[in-house]
Design a protein around this motif. Sequence first.
Motif, mmCIF file in Angstrom:
data_model
loop_
_atom_site.group_PDB
_atom_site.id
_atom_site.type_symbol
_atom_site.label_atom_id
_atom_site.label_comp_id
_atom_site.label_asym_id
_atom_site.label_seq_id
_atom_site.Cartn_x
_atom_site.Cartn_y
_atom_site.Cartn_z
ATOM 1 N N LYS A 1 101.908 103.262 -3.916
ATOM 2 C CA LYS A 1 101.966 102.607 -2.608
ATOM 3 C C LYS A 1 103.392 102.511 -2.088
ATOM 4 C CE LYS A 1 97.733 99.842 -3.020
ATOM 5 N NZ LYS A 1 97.170 98.466 -3.082
ATOM 6 N N GLU B 1 105.643 94.160 10.748
ATOM 7 C CA GLU B 1 104.863 95.280 10.218
ATOM 8 C C GLU B 1 105.493 95.818 8.937
ATOM 9 O OE1 GLU B 1 101.931 98.281 9.853
ATOM 10 O OE2 GLU B 1 102.017 96.328 10.826
ATOM 11 N N ILE B 2 106.819 95.901 8.907
ATOM 12 C CA ILE B 2 107.503 96.342 7.685
ATOM 13 C C ILE B 2 107.185 95.392 6.539
ATOM 14 C CG2 ILE B 2 109.745 96.723 6.606
ATOM 15 C CD1 ILE B 2 109.162 98.860 8.614
ATOM 16 N N GLU C 1 106.305 106.961 4.956
ATOM 17 C CA GLU C 1 105.881 106.595 6.304
ATOM 18 C C GLU C 1 106.971 105.879 7.110
ATOM 19 O OE1 GLU C 1 102.445 104.212 5.687
ATOM 20 O OE2 GLU C 1 101.221 105.861 4.913
ATOM 21 N N ARG D 1 104.604 93.438 6.227
ATOM 22 C CA ARG D 1 103.186 93.581 5.844
ATOM 23 C C ARG D 1 103.003 94.796 4.938
ATOM 24 N NH1 ARG D 1 98.708 96.228 6.843
ATOM 25 N NH2 ARG D 1 99.681 97.663 8.327
ATOM 26 N N ARG D 2 103.652 95.889 5.270
ATOM 27 C CA ARG D 2 103.531 97.110 4.447
ATOM 28 C C ARG D 2 104.097 96.887 3.045
ATOM 29 N NH1 ARG D 2 102.302 102.140 7.136
ATOM 30 N NH2 ARG D 2 101.573 101.603 9.225
ATOM 31 N N LEU D 3 105.210 96.191 2.969
ATOM 32 C CA LEU D 3 105.790 95.919 1.650
ATOM 33 C C LEU D 3 104.873 95.025 0.815
ATOM 34 C CD1 LEU D 3 109.530 95.365 2.666
ATOM 35 C CD2 LEU D 3 108.705 97.120 1.088
ATOM 36 N N LEU E 1 107.768 104.134 11.253
ATOM 37 C CA LEU E 1 107.785 102.685 11.455
ATOM 38 C C LEU E 1 109.080 102.180 12.073
ATOM 39 C CD1 LEU E 1 106.282 101.645 7.976
ATOM 40 C CD2 LEU E 1 105.065 101.906 10.145
ATOM 41 N N ASN F 1 104.318 105.890 -0.781
ATOM 42 C CA ASN F 1 103.740 106.117 0.542
ATOM 43 C C ASN F 1 104.491 105.345 1.620
ATOM 44 O OD1 ASN F 1 101.777 107.811 -0.495
ATOM 45 N ND2 ASN F 1 100.269 106.161 -0.753
ATOM 46 N N PHE F 2 104.917 104.142 1.272
ATOM 47 C CA PHE F 2 105.682 103.329 2.221
ATOM 48 C C PHE F 2 106.959 104.057 2.647
ATOM 49 C CE2 PHE F 2 109.253 100.294 2.651
ATOM 50 C CZ PHE F 2 108.868 99.667 3.828
ATOM 51 N N ASP G 1 101.694 94.808 1.068
ATOM 52 C CA ASP G 1 100.530 95.617 0.693
ATOM 53 C C ASP G 1 100.816 96.502 -0.498
ATOM 54 O OD1 ASP G 1 98.989 94.492 2.664
ATOM 55 O OD2 ASP G 1 99.165 96.185 4.055
ATOM 56 N N ALA G 2 102.120 96.837 -0.697
ATOM 57 C CA ALA G 2 102.507 97.722 -1.807
ATOM 58 C C ALA G 2 102.632 96.965 -3.126
ATOM 59 C CB ALA G 2 103.813 98.432 -1.490
#
Length: 306
Positions: A232, A294-295, A239, A297-299, A243, A235-236, A301-302
Amino acid sequence: MKTQVHLFSGFLGTGKTTAIRSLIEQKPESEQWLIIVNEFGEIGIDGAVLSDNGIPVAEISGGCLCCTAGAQMGDTVKKMLKQNQPHRMLIEASGLAHAAGVIDELKAPEFQDKLDIAAVFTVVDPRQFIDPNYANHALYKDQICVCDVLLASKIDLCTPEQLAQFRVQAAQLFPPKSLIVEVENSQVKLEWLNTPTTEKSRYRIKTLPENTMGYQSQGFTFPAGRNFDGEKITNFFNELPKLAQDLVRAKGVFQVLDTWVWLNWVDGQWGANQVSWRRDSRFELIAKSFDTDEIERRLNDALEKK
């Protein structure tokens, strides 16, 4: 005996931290070194990466080292000199720092009997060096002007034509540099620290605009004990360009499978190295604009689920 001070300057992502790491690996056992790292943002990543080798490291975070962090730098230098008697002090300036201002801080009267400004290094990407959009910018000119050693990194990413143009333009610099070298992966030879300094009529450019070329940064930290999922977080990083607008730099230290890795994104590519940092996981990016929520949130999620 005065402490020999070496400033490492250069634009974002050119390889300053890697250059200092290569020197640390060659440090004579008989010498004591100190390292000071300035970060553009509030989260110190490079200091965490350089703290592997038992050399005292101090971090100065938040802005251009010679402007908003100037007083903090002087206090940090005084404190480190009081606690240690180093042969050399290596200072890594932020990629957005005006290098001349750093030199001015180190030449303050209170340090005249303690510090000797030795060879100053500026690490450049030849592709940027020959690009007028970089070369004509005051901040970039400042970083080139103050150095004694011009270290061209990432030559493996340059075309023969780009390298040829770099060599011509670098040879025409005035005053001439004491040493111009081309390296892969910012590998520095220990003897280059003893390069003679170049006499300069002035360090500070006539006008020193306190801007950061429109970049902003954001840092995030996560407590030790929380592992990131390797796939994850990969992938972050893949992407990230989608972002953040005009992403120029992203780096972090992450706990993955109970080991700690340094992830470093620059020039559309990222790499990973293991480090001994154990304090926390941390991430920072530098770009023109991005959605901080958003950054984050992505972190999150990882992170591996509890």
